[in-house]
Design an enzyme around this catalytic site. Structure first.
Site, mmCIF file in Angstrom:
data_model
loop_
_atom_site.group_PDB
_atom_site.id
_atom_site.type_symbol
_atom_site.label_atom_id
_atom_site.label_comp_id
_atom_site.label_asym_id
_atom_site.label_seq_id
_atom_site.Cartn_x
_atom_site.Cartn_y
_atom_site.Cartn_z
ATOM 1 N N LYS A 79 0.711 -1.457 -0.293
ATOM 2 C CA LYS A 79 -0.098 -0.210 -0.235
ATOM 3 C C LYS A 79 1.154 1.489 0.020
ATOM 4 O O LYS A 79 0.382 2.441 -0.182
ATOM 5 C CB LYS A 79 -0.816 0.189 0.823
ATOM 6 N N ASP A 80 2.289 1.386 0.532
ATOM 7 C CA ASP A 80 2.923 2.521 0.413
ATOM 8 C C ASP A 80 3.831 2.407 -0.955
ATOM 9 O O ASP A 80 4.209 3.800 -1.350
ATOM 10 C CB ASP A 80 3.979 1.804 1.236
ATOM 11 N N ARG A 127 -7.875 8.259 3.515
ATOM 12 C CA ARG A 127 -8.731 7.455 3.103
ATOM 13 C C ARG A 127 -9.929 7.621 4.156
ATOM 14 O O ARG A 127 -11.120 6.728 4.039
ATOM 15 C CB ARG A 127 -8.218 6.241 2.650
ATOM 16 N N ARG A 128 -9.556 7.016 5.610
ATOM 17 C CA ARG A 128 -9.854 6.824 6.404
ATOM 18 C C ARG A 128 -10.655 7.921 7.562
ATOM 19 O O ARG A 128 -11.721 8.127 8.027
ATOM 20 C CB ARG A 128 -8.365 6.547 7.593
ATOM 21 N N ARG A 145 -0.125 10.336 12.465
ATOM 22 C CA ARG A 145 0.906 10.257 12.331
ATOM 23 C C ARG A 145 2.070 9.143 13.054
ATOM 24 O O ARG A 145 2.443 9.012 14.414
ATOM 25 C CB ARG A 145 2.359 10.677 11.403
ATOM 26 N N ARG A 151 1.789 5.391 17.336
ATOM 27 C CA ARG A 151 0.060 5.848 17.591
ATOM 28 C C ARG A 151 -0.687 4.940 18.706
ATOM 29 O O ARG A 151 -1.209 5.127 19.211
ATOM 30 C CB ARG A 151 -0.966 4.480 15.781
ATOM 31 N N CYS A 238 -1.340 9.174 -2.277
ATOM 32 C CA CYS A 238 -2.220 9.078 -0.606
ATOM 33 C C CYS A 238 -3.192 10.541 -0.125
ATOM 34 O O CYS A 238 -3.484 10.526 0.749
ATOM 35 C CB CYS A 238 -0.590 9.508 -0.187
#
Length: 299
Positions: A79-80, A127-128, A145, A151, A238
């Site tokens: 996904k990166d 996205r979230r 981040r 986190r 992104c």
């Protein structure tokens, strides 16, 4: 043969790469493997205004090492990776994909659907954030981040009501016990390639074919091909709230995708099914369907 594998320095990247090394050594016991840790631009301390466009920054320096023949292959969280790879590089293998879903983590074990109004929810992904604003515009979203441990620590330090993370990363780090609830893809559709690893190599690396073949999981590879074809056709990165998840059933592949405005007010979602051989065409066609429906106004 000695194999040099490059990856980021984060705990998750190292855990993922060690898993790849273990898979290789199970099949090629005499293989000499060296893990080379590389600091990427995305790992540096960056001001909040730059956190939306980090996709290529988490791979750039590693891909440069590949192109300069300082490493033989790279292990990335798929996904990166940017939708379009640098010339001369290719994704050689996609190992068996971990569960791609997002999870809800609450310090008080409050179910996501039972969250009170104005609850403080931490997440750094555009996205979230966009999907949350669509589902629950009343929530107070807190940008976040850092790696998984950072986190989880901020969840307590900033007195948040919960955070959303990827299940795959938590499993690979052995931190799945912190999960309150796994979110359905109807609630939170994952990022393109979420849960999958990418083994990136130089094109025409024929000497690596035995190792690439041993690592590749065809169904996982085909699924992410469809997702990445959609991302590329949409011109996503992104900073764009795009989500997609492809599933393979026998000789068919179904792709579910959405584009949502950052404020959550406009959402375009659809799904389509085709034969496995048409995975990339399916991604491109579904992207076109979303664009025609109005997603082009967001993008």
């Amino acid at each position: 043969m000695k194999l040099r594998i490059g990856t980021r320095k984060s705990p998750l990247a190292q855990a993922q790469t060690q898993w790849v090394v273990n898979q290789l050594k199970d099949k090629f016991s005499t293989l000499d493997v060296e893990i080379i840790l590389i600091t990427t631009s995305g790992d540096q301390a960056l001001p909040p205004s730059t956190t939306g466009g980090l996709k290529a920054l988490f791979t750039k320096e590693i891909e440069e090492a590949l192109l300069e023949n300082r490493i033989d292959m790279a292990v990335h969280s798929l996904k990166d990776m940017a939708a379009e790879l640098p010339g001369g590089l290719t994704i050689g293998a996609v190992p068996l994909r971990e569960d791609p879903r997002d999870v809800w983590i609450s310090p008080h074990h409050t179910p996501f659907k039972s969250l009170p109004k104005k609850s403080k929810v931490g997440t750094g992904a555009v996205r979230r954030q966009a999907q949350l604003r669509h589902l629950r515009p009343d929530l107070n979203l807190v940008p976040m981040r850092g790696n998984v441990d950072t986190r989880l620590r901020k969840l307590q330090e900033e007195e948040l009501d919960g955070i959303i993370l990827a299940l795959a990363g938590l499993r690979r780090l052995g931190k799945e016990k912190s999960v309150t609830e796994v979110l359905s893809t109807d609630v939170m559709l994952p990022a393109v390639g979420q849960g999958a690893l990418a083994i990136e190599i130089r094109e025409k690396s024929d000497q690596l074919l035995p190792y690439i073949s041993a690592l590749d999981h065809p169904a996982s590879h085909i699924a992410v091909l469809a997702e990445r074809a959609l991302l590329k056709a949409l011109g996503g990165n992104c900073q764009t709230p795009i989500a997609a998840y492809a599933q393979v059933h026998r000789d068919q592949i179904t792709l579910n995708a959405l584009v949502v405005s950052p404020d959550g007010k406009s959402i375009f979602r659809n799904e389509a099914t085709d034969h496995l051989k048409e995975a990339e065409t399916l991604g491109q066609a579904l992207a076109k369907t979303l664009l025609v429906a109005g997603a082009d106004k967001i993008l």
